[in-house]
Design a protein around this motif. Structure first.
Motif, PDB file in Angstrom:
ATOM      1  N   GLN A 305       0.871  -1.203   0.021  1.00 54.68           N
ATOM      2  CA  GLN A 305       0.075   0.063   0.030  1.00 54.68           C
ATOM      3  C   GLN A 305       0.882   1.201   0.242  1.00 54.68           C
ATOM      4  OE1 GLN A 305      -3.448   0.488  -0.059  1.00 54.68           O
ATOM      5  NE2 GLN A 305      -4.172  -1.516  -0.168  1.00 54.68           N
ATOM      6  N   GLY A 306       0.490   2.221  -0.765  1.00 56.51           N
ATOM      7  CA  GLY A 306       1.375   3.501  -0.905  1.00 56.51           C
ATOM      8  C   GLY A 306       0.195   4.566  -0.824  1.00 56.51           C
ATOM      9  N   PRO A 307       0.919   5.947  -1.038  1.00 55.37           N
ATOM     10  CA  PRO A 307      -0.180   6.950  -0.854  1.00 55.37           C
ATOM     11  C   PRO A 307      -1.274   7.031  -1.662  1.00 55.37           C
ATOM     12  CG  PRO A 307       2.383   7.820  -0.602  1.00 55.37           C
ATOM     13  CD  PRO A 307       2.260   6.284  -1.018  1.00 55.37           C
ATOM     14  N   ARG A 308      -0.847   6.354  -2.982  1.00 52.86           N
ATOM     15  CA  ARG A 308      -2.281   6.553  -3.864  1.00 52.86           C
ATOM     16  C   ARG A 308      -2.872   5.200  -3.832  1.00 52.86           C
ATOM     17  NH1 ARG A 308       0.324   7.967  -9.577  1.00 52.86           N
ATOM     18  NH2 ARG A 308       1.816   6.354  -8.736  1.00 52.86           N
ATOM     19  N   GLY A 309      -2.659   4.296  -2.998  1.00 52.26           N
ATOM     20  CA  GLY A 309      -3.225   3.001  -3.023  1.00 52.26           C
ATOM     21  C   GLY A 309      -2.446   1.937  -3.078  1.00 52.26           C
ATOM     22  N   ILE A 310      -2.738   0.888  -3.875  1.00 59.18           N
ATOM     23  CA  ILE A 310      -1.991  -0.427  -3.938  1.00 59.18           C
ATOM     24  C   ILE A 310      -1.066  -0.227  -5.037  1.00 59.18           C
ATOM     25  CG2 ILE A 310      -2.038  -2.590  -5.210  1.00 59.18           C
ATOM     26  CD1 ILE A 310      -4.898  -3.013  -3.947  1.00 59.18           C
ATOM     27  N   ILE A 311       0.405  -0.858  -4.844  1.00 60.84           N
ATOM     28  CA  ILE A 311       1.460  -0.729  -5.704  1.00 60.84           C
ATOM     29  C   ILE A 311       1.797  -2.282  -5.994  1.00 60.84           C
ATOM     30  CG2 ILE A 311       3.574  -0.005  -6.242  1.00 60.84           C
ATOM     31  CD1 ILE A 311       3.332   2.035  -3.559  1.00 60.84           C
ATOM     32  N   SER A 312       1.565  -2.464  -7.366  1.00 55.96           N
ATOM     33  CA  SER A 312       2.044  -3.495  -7.826  1.00 55.96           C
ATOM     34  C   SER A 312       2.910  -3.527  -9.230  1.00 55.96           C
ATOM     35  CB  SER A 312       0.983  -4.603  -8.155  1.00 55.96           C
ATOM     36  OG  SER A 312       0.981  -5.713  -8.724  1.00 55.96           O
ATOM     37  N   LEU A 313       4.255  -3.723  -8.844  1.00 58.26           N
ATOM     38  CA  LEU A 313       5.022  -3.566 -10.153  1.00 58.26           C
ATOM     39  C   LEU A 313       4.845  -4.697 -11.118  1.00 58.26           C
ATOM     40  CD1 LEU A 313       8.549  -2.768  -8.369  1.00 58.26           C
ATOM     41  CD2 LEU A 313       6.657  -1.161  -9.395  1.00 58.26           C
ATOM     42  N   THR A 314       4.084  -5.646 -10.794  1.00 56.21           N
ATOM     43  CA  THR A 314       4.052  -6.793 -12.156  1.00 56.21           C
ATOM     44  C   THR A 314       3.011  -6.350 -13.181  1.00 56.21           C
ATOM     45  OG1 THR A 314       3.759  -9.028 -12.437  1.00 56.21           O
ATOM     46  CG2 THR A 314       2.141  -8.055 -10.773  1.00 56.21           C
ATOM     47  N   GLN A 315       2.178  -5.281 -12.653  1.00 55.29           N
ATOM     48  CA  GLN A 315       1.073  -4.811 -13.730  1.00 55.29           C
ATOM     49  C   GLN A 315       1.717  -3.510 -14.763  1.00 55.29           C
ATOM     50  OE1 GLN A 315      -1.771  -3.018 -10.719  1.00 55.29           O
ATOM     51  NE2 GLN A 315      -3.284  -4.423 -11.406  1.00 55.29           N
ATOM     52  N   LEU A 316       1.388  -3.783 -15.986  1.00 55.10           N
ATOM     53  CA  LEU A 316       1.811  -2.797 -16.723  1.00 55.10           C
ATOM     54  C   LEU A 316       1.051  -1.568 -16.610  1.00 55.10           C
ATOM     55  CD1 LEU A 316       2.422  -4.913 -20.033  1.00 55.10           C
ATOM     56  CD2 LEU A 316       4.088  -4.171 -18.464  1.00 55.10           C
ATOM     57  N   PRO A 317       1.540  -0.402 -17.229  1.00 58.29           N
ATOM     58  CA  PRO A 317       0.587   0.771 -16.714  1.00 58.29           C
ATOM     59  C   PRO A 317      -0.869   0.773 -17.286  1.00 58.29           C
ATOM     60  CG  PRO A 317       2.809   1.421 -17.665  1.00 58.29           C
ATOM     61  CD  PRO A 317       2.638  -0.116 -17.731  1.00 58.29           C
ATOM     62  N   HIS A 318      -1.227  -0.080 -18.456  1.00 57.81           N
ATOM     63  CA  HIS A 318      -2.281   0.022 -18.800  1.00 57.81           C
ATOM     64  C   HIS A 318      -3.489  -0.940 -17.978  1.00 57.81           C
ATOM     65  CE1 HIS A 318      -0.914  -3.219 -21.047  1.00 57.81           C
ATOM     66  NE2 HIS A 318      -1.959  -3.979 -20.670  1.00 57.81           N
ATOM     67  N   GLU A 319      -2.940  -1.842 -17.163  1.00 52.82           N
ATOM     68  CA  GLU A 319      -3.530  -2.546 -16.269  1.00 52.82           C
ATOM     69  C   GLU A 319      -4.024  -2.125 -14.822  1.00 52.82           C
ATOM     70  OE1 GLU A 319      -1.490  -6.916 -18.035  1.00 52.82           O
ATOM     71  OE2 GLU A 319      -0.475  -5.825 -16.335  1.00 52.82           O
ATOM     72  N   LYS A 320      -3.302  -0.909 -14.582  1.00 54.48           N
ATOM     73  CA  LYS A 320      -3.444  -0.397 -13.311  1.00 54.48           C
ATOM     74  C   LYS A 320      -5.037   0.437 -13.544  1.00 54.48           C
ATOM     75  CE  LYS A 320       1.205   0.350 -12.627  1.00 54.48           C
ATOM     76  NZ  LYS A 320       1.744  -0.642 -11.396  1.00 54.48           N
ATOM     77  N   SER A 321      -5.352   0.604 -12.122  1.00 57.05           N
ATOM     78  CA  SER A 321      -6.815   1.502 -12.166  1.00 57.05           C
ATOM     79  C   SER A 321      -6.439   2.912 -11.360  1.00 57.05           C
ATOM     80  CB  SER A 321      -7.784   0.656 -11.189  1.00 57.05           C
ATOM     81  OG  SER A 321      -7.342   0.101 -10.097  1.00 57.05           O
ATOM     82  N   SER A 322      -5.484   3.363 -11.611  1.00 57.46           N
ATOM     83  CA  SER A 322      -4.946   4.857 -11.169  1.00 57.46           C
ATOM     84  C   SER A 322      -6.179   5.733 -11.250  1.00 57.46           C
ATOM     85  CB  SER A 322      -3.758   5.183 -11.638  1.00 57.46           C
ATOM     86  OG  SER A 322      -2.712   4.323 -11.690  1.00 57.46           O
ATOM     87  N   PRO A 323      -6.749   6.097 -10.017  1.00 57.69           N
ATOM     88  CA  PRO A 323      -7.658   7.227 -10.244  1.00 57.69           C
ATOM     89  C   PRO A 323      -6.910   8.624 -10.721  1.00 57.69           C
ATOM     90  CG  PRO A 323      -7.493   6.387  -7.953  1.00 57.69           C
ATOM     91  CD  PRO A 323      -6.340   5.988  -8.680  1.00 57.69           C
ATOM     92  N   VAL A 324      -7.899   9.145 -11.665  1.00 60.81           N
ATOM     93  CA  VAL A 324      -7.151  10.525 -12.177  1.00 60.81           C
ATOM     94  C   VAL A 324      -8.138  11.525 -11.587  1.00 60.81           C
ATOM     95  CG1 VAL A 324      -6.980  12.033 -14.283  1.00 60.81           C
ATOM     96  CG2 VAL A 324      -6.534   9.438 -14.336  1.00 60.81           C
ATOM     97  N   LEU A 325      -7.318  12.560 -10.950  1.00 57.84           N
ATOM     98  CA  LEU A 325      -8.007  13.638 -10.360  1.00 57.84           C
ATOM     99  C   LEU A 325      -8.090  14.767 -11.359  1.00 57.84           C
ATOM    100  CD1 LEU A 325      -9.174  14.804  -7.574  1.00 57.84           C
ATOM    101  CD2 LEU A 325      -6.770  15.750  -7.302  1.00 57.84           C
ATOM    102  N   LEU A 326      -9.196  15.160 -11.423  1.00 57.94           N
ATOM    103  CA  LEU A 326      -9.875  16.185 -12.442  1.00 57.94           C
ATOM    104  C   LEU A 326      -9.819  17.620 -11.544  1.00 57.94           C
ATOM    105  CD1 LEU A 326     -10.635  17.022 -15.294  1.00 57.94           C
ATOM    106  CD2 LEU A 326     -12.840  16.500 -14.539  1.00 57.94           C
ATOM    107  N   GLU A 327      -9.067  18.711 -11.902  1.00 58.91           N
ATOM    108  CA  GLU A 327      -9.135  19.787 -11.166  1.00 58.91           C
ATOM    109  C   GLU A 327      -9.530  21.099 -11.960  1.00 58.91           C
ATOM    110  OE1 GLU A 327      -6.004  19.286  -7.781  1.00 58.91           O
ATOM    111  OE2 GLU A 327      -5.182  19.333  -9.776  1.00 58.91           O
ATOM    112  N   LYS A 328     -10.214  21.976 -11.285  1.00 61.97           N
ATOM    113  CA  LYS A 328     -10.173  23.593 -11.884  1.00 61.97           C
ATOM    114  C   LYS A 328      -9.224  24.163 -11.225  1.00 61.97           C
ATOM    115  CE  LYS A 328     -14.194  25.486 -12.147  1.00 61.97           C
ATOM    116  NZ  LYS A 328     -15.547  26.101 -12.063  1.00 61.97           N
ATOM    117  N   ILE A 329      -8.324  24.937 -11.847  1.00 66.95           N
ATOM    118  CA  ILE A 329      -7.106  25.937 -11.415  1.00 66.95           C
ATOM    119  C   ILE A 329      -7.433  27.117 -11.751  1.00 66.95           C
ATOM    120  CG2 ILE A 329      -5.782  23.943 -11.415  1.00 66.95           C
ATOM    121  CD1 ILE A 329      -4.597  26.721 -13.905  1.00 66.95           C
TER     122      ILE A 329
END
Length: 372
Positions: A305-329
């Motif tokens: 577990q890391g600051p953004r959730g699960i860390i698994s190096l065996t997953q390729l980038p497209h296999e991850k379910s990384s949340p994308v934070l959408l912001e107004k700046i």
């Protein structure tokens, strides 16, 4: 355990070596019994020959057990036969400038990126769904030389977009003015606008946008790295949108972030974050470390577990379910204020359009994005 650390040069982010070392050192403190030695190796612009030489040096001169490298993924894939021959695990770090593909899977290669392609795709889809119409991407020859334009294009298509205008800056070295982009924008009159720029051109574009588009004023989205560089007090902007996978407004694991903040007063930047997350994996794998082969097996199976959730190096980038934070700046005299709009998760694990675009992608740039 001895770890080679390959880092490139960058005028935009000159502290890259220090940031990567900091992330690893804080992770190491999570377990007082963890012992590893970091051997930094400078790779210049990260060209293929420079990276190959540094990997061989880590293996044969420094006797490293593994390598962590901030490099262009395309360069590392070209070196895969050499890595397989060396039988030495190698973790690739970068901002995620290339579209991910199943073809990246190799036994000794692991990838941990900021998935910039993913956030660009999500941002484009949201902009198209929100504002509709046609879009103009404003970029430079350098910034357009990776997979990020294609990622934005894919996002527009996911939302039904059918027309995209490309506005490319062709300044000579040292000329950062973006006036020609605004001249073209005035003629195009697109419904919404995206900016994919870096360095002085990024700053000039942000400074000029409100004034240059006062009459038409189309909604603007920007690459998140345009907001990672120092912005002068002369810059103000009413409104724009951005998206990334590394803003820690919402956290996956509060304990791992709290541990970081106990060591450092500020949340980690993207370079520190990626190396910290990899370091958390290495803390676990080092508990059973014996040799490079055992380490390769451990890296392929360890999940933490890391600051953004699960860390698994065996997953390729497209296999991850990384949340994308959408912001107004908003930018007020150089200070950025951020308002979270949404946190979006997309399933890209079997995206045929993504894989097709990744396979067809051609680039002449060997250096990792933002590093020259």
């Amino acid at each position: 355990m001895k770890i080679g650390l390959l880092f490139p040069q960058s005028e935009l982010f000159p502290a890259i070596r220090r940031d990567l070392m900091l992330g690893l050192s804080i992770a190491q403190k999570k377990d007082p019994f963890t012992q590893w030695e970091i051997v930094p190796e400078f790779i210049g612009a990260g060209a293929l020959a420079q990276v190959e030489s540094a990997i061989n040096k880590c293996k044969y001169q420094h006797d490293c057990d593994m390598v962590i490298a901030w490099v262009n993924t395309k360069v590392m894939l070209s070196l895969q036969p050499i890595i397989a021959q060396l039988q030495m695990p190698l973790i690739v770090l970068n901002v995620g400038e290339h579209l991910s593909s199943p073809e990246w899977r190799q036994p000794y290669l692991f990838f941990h990126t900021a998935e910039l392609w993913r956030s660009q795709m999500v941002l484009a889809e949201w902009m198209q769904m929100t504002f509709g119409g046609d879009c103009c991407i404003n970029t430079s020859l350098f910034d357009s030389g990776y997979g990020l334009l294609e990622a934005y294009k894919l996002g527009l298509g996911r939302a039904g977009g059918t027309q995209l205008h490309l506005n490319v800056l062709k300044n000579p070295p040292g000329d950062f003015q973006t006036a020609s982009l605004f001249d073209s924008l005035a003629a195009m009159q697109t419904v919404h606008v995206h900016a994919l720029l870096s360095g002085g051109e990024s700053v000039d574009f942000l400074q000029q946008y409100d004034a240059k588009t006062q009459e038409h004023s189309p909604p603007l989205s920007v690459s998140p790295f345009m907001l990672e560089e120092p912005i002068p007090a002369s810059c103000s902007m009413q409104e724009a949108y951005t998206a990334s996978t590394w803003q820690l407004n919402k956290t996956g694991n509060e304990e791992s972030l709290a541990f970081w903040l106990h060591q450092q007063p500020d949340v980690p930047n993207v370079f520190q974050l990626l190396s910290y997350e990899v370091g958390l994996v290495l803390v676990e794998t080092s508990k059973t470390f014996s040799n490079s082969l055992a380490l390769q097996n451990a890296l392929a199976t360890t999940i933490v577990q890391g600051p953004r959730g699960i860390i698994s190096l065996t997953q390729l980038p497209h296999e991850k379910s990384s949340p994308v934070l959408l912001e107004k700046i908003r930018i007020d005299v150089g200070n950025i204020s951020r308002e979270s709009i949404d946190e979006i998760v997309i399933d890209s694990s079997s995206d045929a359009h993504l894989f097709s675009s990744a396979k067809q992608a051609v680039t002449g740039w060997h250096n990792p994005y933002l590093f020259l």
